[in-house]
Design a protein around this motif. Structure first.
Motif, short mmCIF file in Angstrom:
data_model
loop_
_atom_site.label_atom_id
_atom_site.label_comp_id
_atom_site.label_asym_id
_atom_site.label_seq_id
_atom_site.Cartn_x
_atom_site.Cartn_y
_atom_site.Cartn_z
N ARG A 157 37.41 64.00 54.90
CA ARG A 157 36.91 63.05 53.90
C ARG A 157 36.94 61.61 54.42
O ARG A 157 35.99 60.84 54.23
CB ARG A 157 37.76 63.15 52.62
N LEU A 158 38.01 61.26 55.08
CA LEU A 158 38.20 59.87 55.51
C LEU A 158 37.21 59.44 56.59
O LEU A 158 36.87 58.26 56.69
CB LEU A 158 39.63 59.67 56.01
N GLU A 162 33.54 55.69 52.14
CA GLU A 162 32.99 54.36 51.86
C GLU A 162 34.07 53.37 51.46
O GLU A 162 34.02 52.19 51.85
CB GLU A 162 31.94 54.45 50.75
N THR A 163 35.05 53.81 50.67
CA THR A 163 36.10 52.89 50.23
C THR A 163 36.94 52.43 51.42
O THR A 163 37.34 51.27 51.48
CB THR A 163 37.00 53.56 49.18
N LEU A 169 36.48 46.30 55.91
CA LEU A 169 35.65 45.10 55.98
C LEU A 169 36.37 43.90 55.37
O LEU A 169 36.21 42.77 55.83
CB LEU A 169 34.32 45.34 55.25
N LYS A 170 37.17 44.18 54.35
CA LYS A 170 37.93 43.09 53.72
C LYS A 170 39.02 42.60 54.67
O LYS A 170 39.46 41.45 54.59
CB LYS A 170 38.57 43.60 52.42
N ASN A 241 40.83 51.97 43.45
CA ASN A 241 40.48 53.13 42.62
C ASN A 241 39.86 52.67 41.31
O ASN A 241 40.17 51.59 40.81
CB ASN A 241 41.73 53.97 42.30
N LYS A 242 39.00 53.51 40.76
CA LYS A 242 38.39 53.23 39.46
C LYS A 242 38.71 54.35 38.47
O LYS A 242 39.23 54.10 37.39
CB LYS A 242 36.88 53.07 39.62
N GLU A 243 38.40 55.59 38.86
CA GLU A 243 38.63 56.72 37.98
C GLU A 243 40.13 56.98 37.80
O GLU A 243 40.92 56.82 38.74
CB GLU A 243 37.96 57.97 38.56
#
Length: 309
Positions: A157-158, A162-163, A169-170, A241-243
């Protein structure tokens, strides 16, 4: 009730709604940690393949860079000095009989009378350093990878995450690096049951016991991984995270449907591994070696007794 009045057993246990309460408990039994850049080093990852294949939970975070300063021997003790975020820290080992610290150019080593050379392994040194509180892992994202029948692991997955790209990038703050913690979750379910004979309602038919056993033996690995992920997200409340951050637990969530149908009291996700080379933390949770994410599934006080004992 006045402060001077003592609580009776009925005061404590009598307010509970049911004499049988269950919690589904999950915990991590092994781990692997690598710098984010190490994702693309196939040769290095190959040596951890047996562990990585079982890791379906991953955490992305910031850890401080560790610089080795030097070593010295005092009596039978080996003192290793490190610099972490501009502060010096010392890790101590007791040298075996006949062993002593030696140098060869800029290289430090421990040698014995037979001429053998050895040195503490990197993971052990960092674990001891973490015990001083010097090394912390700031949790920025929690995720999972499972696939069909567990065919995907965290590395799969990694590599296309995208996250992770957004976090990279940050860029990490000065003195830090992006680190990955991969967790393997115990494949067997755990049922934690409280039997309270003073509760208001008695399980005369044995229904609640049967529901607990049914959940114990029929929770799939995929369901367990999803519940573990959601519990950690709600607990650490990571920035990226959002969910699940504000929606777990809820009767509206598909992953909790069976827990509610069987009237479970709580869901628990644990990270209690002695060998972790850092202390996990986030803006919602202080740095600790052990983390137990406990989530009551019901809001009423009479159902919150489970972890209030």
């Amino acid at each position: 009730m006045k402060k001077s009045e003592k609580l009776t057993r009925d005061d404590i246990f009598g307010k509970a709604a049911f004499d049988i309460e269950h919690a589904l408990s999950m915990y991590a039994l092994s781990f692997c940690t690598i710098p984010a850049a190490g994702l693309y080093d196939k040769e290095a990852l190959a040596q951890y393949a047996s562990v990585l294949d079982t890791c379906h939970i991953y955490m992305i975070g910031y850890t401080p860079r560790i610089d080795f300063v030097g070593a010295e021997q005092k009596d039978r003790n080996l003192l290793l000095s490190f610099k972490v975020l501009l502060e010096n820290h010392v890790v101590e080992y007791v040298l075996p009989e006949g062993a002593s610290l030696g140098t060869e150019g800029d290289l430090f080593y421990v040698g014995d009378s037979s001429g053998k050379r050895f040195w503490p392994n990197e993971m052990d040194m960092q674990t001891r350093l973490a015990a001083t509180g010097a090394v912390k892992f700031e949790v920025k994202y929690v995720g999972q990878a499972y696939g069909q029948g567990g065919s995907r692991n965290a590395i799969d997955r990694l590599l296309k995450h995208e996250t992770l790209q957004k976090i990279a990038l940050k860029t990490a703050p000065d003195g830090y690096q992006i680190t990955l913690l991969l967790l393997a979750i115990e494949p067997n379910n755990q049922l934690v049951t409280v039997i309270n004979p003073r509760a208001k309602n008695k399980d005369e038919s044995g229904t609640r016991i049967r529901q607990g056993l049914d959940k114990l033996f029929n929770t799939t690995e995929e369901e367990r991984i999803s519940l573990y992920e959601a519990a950690l997200i709600r607990y650490f409340y990571p920035d990226f995270n959002k969910e699940f951050k504000d929606s777990f637990p809820s009767t509206n969530l598909k992953i909790l449907r069976d827990c509610y149908e069987k009237d479970f009291s709580a869901v628990v996700a644990e990270i209690c591994i002695d060998g972790l080379p850092f202390r996990l933390w986030s803006n919602a949770v202080g740095p600790k070696l052990y983390h137990i994410a406990k989530h009551d599934l019901h809001k009423s006080e009479e159902r919150r007794m489970f972890f209030g004992l």
